[in-house]
Design an enzyme around this catalytic site. Structure first.
Site, PDB file in Angstrom:
ATOM      1  N   TYR A   6       3.415   5.473  11.403  1.00  0.00           N
ATOM      2  CA  TYR A   6       3.848   4.047  12.001  1.00  0.00           C
ATOM      3  C   TYR A   6       4.422   3.044  10.787  1.00  0.00           C
ATOM      4  CZ  TYR A   6      -0.581   3.533   9.048  1.00  0.00           C
ATOM      5  OH  TYR A   6      -1.578   3.528   7.991  1.00  0.00           O
ATOM      6  N   HIS A  39      -3.877   4.879   4.562  1.00  0.00           N
ATOM      7  CA  HIS A  39      -4.995   3.863   4.381  1.00  0.00           C
ATOM      8  C   HIS A  39      -5.976   4.274   3.700  1.00  0.00           C
ATOM      9  CE1 HIS A  39      -7.980   0.969   5.658  1.00  0.00           C
ATOM     10  NE2 HIS A  39      -8.628   1.996   6.353  1.00  0.00           N
ATOM     11  N   ARG A  47       0.855  -1.283   0.020  1.00  0.00           N
ATOM     12  CA  ARG A  47      -0.034  -0.007   0.096  1.00  0.00           C
ATOM     13  C   ARG A  47       0.912   1.337   0.158  1.00  0.00           C
ATOM     14  NH1 ARG A  47      -2.576   0.732   5.521  1.00  0.00           N
ATOM     15  NH2 ARG A  47      -1.098   2.758   5.451  1.00  0.00           N
TER      16      ARG A  47
HETATM   17  C1  LIG Z   1     -16.375  -5.330  10.005  1.00  0.00           C
HETATM   18  C2  LIG Z   1     -15.387  -4.314   9.996  1.00  0.00           C
HETATM   19  N1  LIG Z   1     -14.338  -3.961  10.944  1.00  0.00           N
HETATM   20  C3  LIG Z   1     -13.504  -2.909  10.898  1.00  0.00           C
HETATM   21  C4  LIG Z   1     -13.734  -2.098   9.942  1.00  0.00           C
HETATM   22  C5  LIG Z   1     -12.778  -0.824  10.060  1.00  0.00           C
HETATM   23  N2  LIG Z   1     -11.578  -0.978   9.004  1.00  0.00           N
HETATM   24  C6  LIG Z   1     -11.674  -0.274   7.760  1.00  0.00           C
HETATM   25  S1  LIG Z   1     -10.621  -0.800   6.813  1.00  0.00           S
HETATM   26  C7  LIG Z   1      -9.707  -1.761   7.913  1.00  0.00           C
HETATM   27  C8  LIG Z   1      -8.398  -2.378   7.703  1.00  0.00           C
HETATM   28  C9  LIG Z   1      -8.563  -3.377   6.528  1.00  0.00           C
HETATM   29  O1  LIG Z   1      -7.417  -3.856   6.265  1.00  0.00           O
HETATM   30  P1  LIG Z   1      -7.142  -4.830   5.011  1.00  0.00           P
HETATM   31  O2  LIG Z   1      -8.191  -6.027   4.847  1.00  0.00           O
HETATM   32  O3  LIG Z   1      -5.703  -5.416   5.070  1.00  0.00           O
HETATM   33  O4  LIG Z   1      -7.480  -4.026   3.647  1.00  0.00           O
HETATM   34  P2  LIG Z   1      -6.628  -2.696   3.178  1.00  0.00           P
HETATM   35  O5  LIG Z   1      -7.389  -1.531   3.700  1.00  0.00           O
HETATM   36  O6  LIG Z   1      -5.357  -2.570   3.795  1.00  0.00           O
HETATM   37  O7  LIG Z   1      -6.843  -2.650   1.547  1.00  0.00           O
HETATM   38  C10 LIG Z   1     -10.388  -1.969   9.053  1.00  0.00           C
HETATM   39  C11 LIG Z   1     -10.092  -2.664  10.323  1.00  0.00           C
HETATM   40  C12 LIG Z   1     -14.694  -2.121   9.086  1.00  0.00           C
HETATM   41  N3  LIG Z   1     -14.719  -1.418   8.016  1.00  0.00           N
HETATM   42  N4  LIG Z   1     -15.580  -3.255   8.987  1.00  0.00           N
END
Ligand SMILES: Cc1ncc(C[n+]2csc(CCOP(=O)(O)OP(=O)(O)O)c2C)c(N)n1
Ligand SMILES: [Mg+2]
Length: 354
Positions: free
Chosen positions: A269, A260, A256
């Site tokens: 971080y 985020h 990435r």
């Molecule tokens: C069920 C749920 N829990 C928590 C969140 C908050 N949240 C949004 S993005 C994220 C991290 C996701 O990481 P990853 O699956 O690696 O995807 P990336 O954003 O890195 O592409 C979290 C915890 C959410 N959107 N939905």
């Protein structure tokens, strides 16, 4: 004692970070115009993405999740799918969505908080962008089950991040997909981070691909910055599913390169050195280098493409900014088939009818 079960996870790559082939091209890639097309789409996606961040920074759009550095995954996915297949996307798959008829202006609208941005005018099959992590995997499994019951030769593709593969919804979808031998592909964008949680802290599993083994089907790793390997492996998985071969999990290894979302500051971080190293691996440059080496891309091609992409983005921005704002009631109108009484009351209050 004999082992009861053994498994291997294989890693696939065709094009390395220097734009050199590490093995012979797959059949689809022997037509250089297909690779030029994939390149154009990645460049267009990056132009669209850069503008989205600018729109957010200038107060013209809400929070936005960039796909910088991860373009190859969604572009390859969109290219490998058939129009009649179904995509259940997470929030970094614009490259697949654009190829499947979703408009850039619709995605801008979505991130602008306008629900109409998910009512795609030229895409009748796919689910909208999913933010509740991993729930889209269940939607894809449900769609795949429907294809089975109707005897349709269609495939559902669910995309998800590395962090998302720790969710119960992901495991449940994988389990039912394996148990019922469903035509579904799970495509994991392993960008090494789930917001500020590094991949190493996310799971003790050595690979995410091996999570498929417990569900009874194959998993594999692909260089997620190599659009050639991705297109090849995703296509094989989709066609295998279409032919009755069941599900596959593909773990695409990328990084990435962005925050985020626009609400995040990753410098708090992530070590600078890590990001710098990851820039050496990014997908757009390496395909450009390969095309150059084949005499199939020139500086003139590049500047013509840049102009075309910027024009397309500007048209989309104009469409987005010239859209009439949505009705205030729209924040209530799209969540339930039948709006519950307490929300109907709030809706009436908002509209001044109470
Ligand atoms: C069920 C749920 N829990 C928590 C969140 C908050 N949240 C949004 S993005 C994220 C991290 C996701 O990481 P990853 O699956 O690696 O995807 P990336 O954003 O890195 O592409 C979290 C915890 C959410 N959107 N939905
Ligand atoms: Mg991630």
């Amino acid at each position: 004692m004999d082992p009861v079960a053994q498994f291997s996870i294989f890693y696939h790559q065709h094009l390395n970070a220097d734009g050199e082939l590490t093995q012979a091209l797959p059949a689809f890639a022997k037509d250089i115009s297909v690779l030029q097309d994939l390149y154009r789409q990645m460049v267009q996606l990056r132009a669209y993405d850069t503008k989205a961040i600018a729109l957010q920074r200038t107060g013209k759009m809400g929070t936005y999740a960039s796909t910088l550095g991860q373009e190859a995954i969604s572009v390859a996915c969109g290219h490998a799918m058939h129009p009649e297949d179904v995509l259940a996307p997470f929030y970094r798959d614009y490259g697949a969505q654009l190829q499947r008829g979703v408009k850039m202006s619709e995605i801008y609208r979505y991130w602008g908080g306008d629900e109409r941005g998910s009512a795609y005018t030229d895409n009748q099959h796919d689910f909208p962008i999913t933010v509740p992590i991993a729930s889209q995997c269940l939607h894809a499994a449900g769609a795949a089950r429907a294809f089975q019951l109707r005897g349709e030769k269609r495939v559902a593709v669910a995309t998800i991040g590395d962090g998302g593969t720790s969710e119960g919804d992901f495991y449940e979808a994988m389990n039912v997909a394996g148990a019922w031998h469903m035509p579904v592909v799970f495509l994991v964008n392993n960008n090494q981070w789930g917001i500020s949680t590094p991949r190493s802290a996310q799971t003790a599993a050595k690979t995410i691909a091996q999570k498929a083994i417990a569900a009874g089907f194959a998993g594999e790793q692909v260089d997620g910055n190599d659009v050639i390997a991705l297109r090849e492996r995703i296509s094989l998985a989709i066609e295998n599913a279409r032919d009755g071969g069941g599900p596959t999990l593909i773990e695409a290894l990328t990084y990435r390169l962005c925050d985020h979302t626009t609400a995040d500051d990753a410098t708090r971080y992530r070590p600078e050195e890590e990001v710098k190293t990851a820039w050496q691996q990014e997908p757009v440059k390496r395909l450009q280098q390969y095309l150059h080496s084949q005499g199939a891309w020139s500086d003139e091609d590049e500047s013509a493409l840049k102009t075309e992409c910027d024009q397309n983005v500007q048209t989309a921005v104009d469409e987005y900014l010239n859209t009439e704002p949505p009705e205030l009631s729209s924040i209530f109108d799209f969540h339930y088939a039948e709006c519950p009484a307490d929300l109907l009351e709030q809706r009436a209050q908002l509209l001044g009818d109470a």
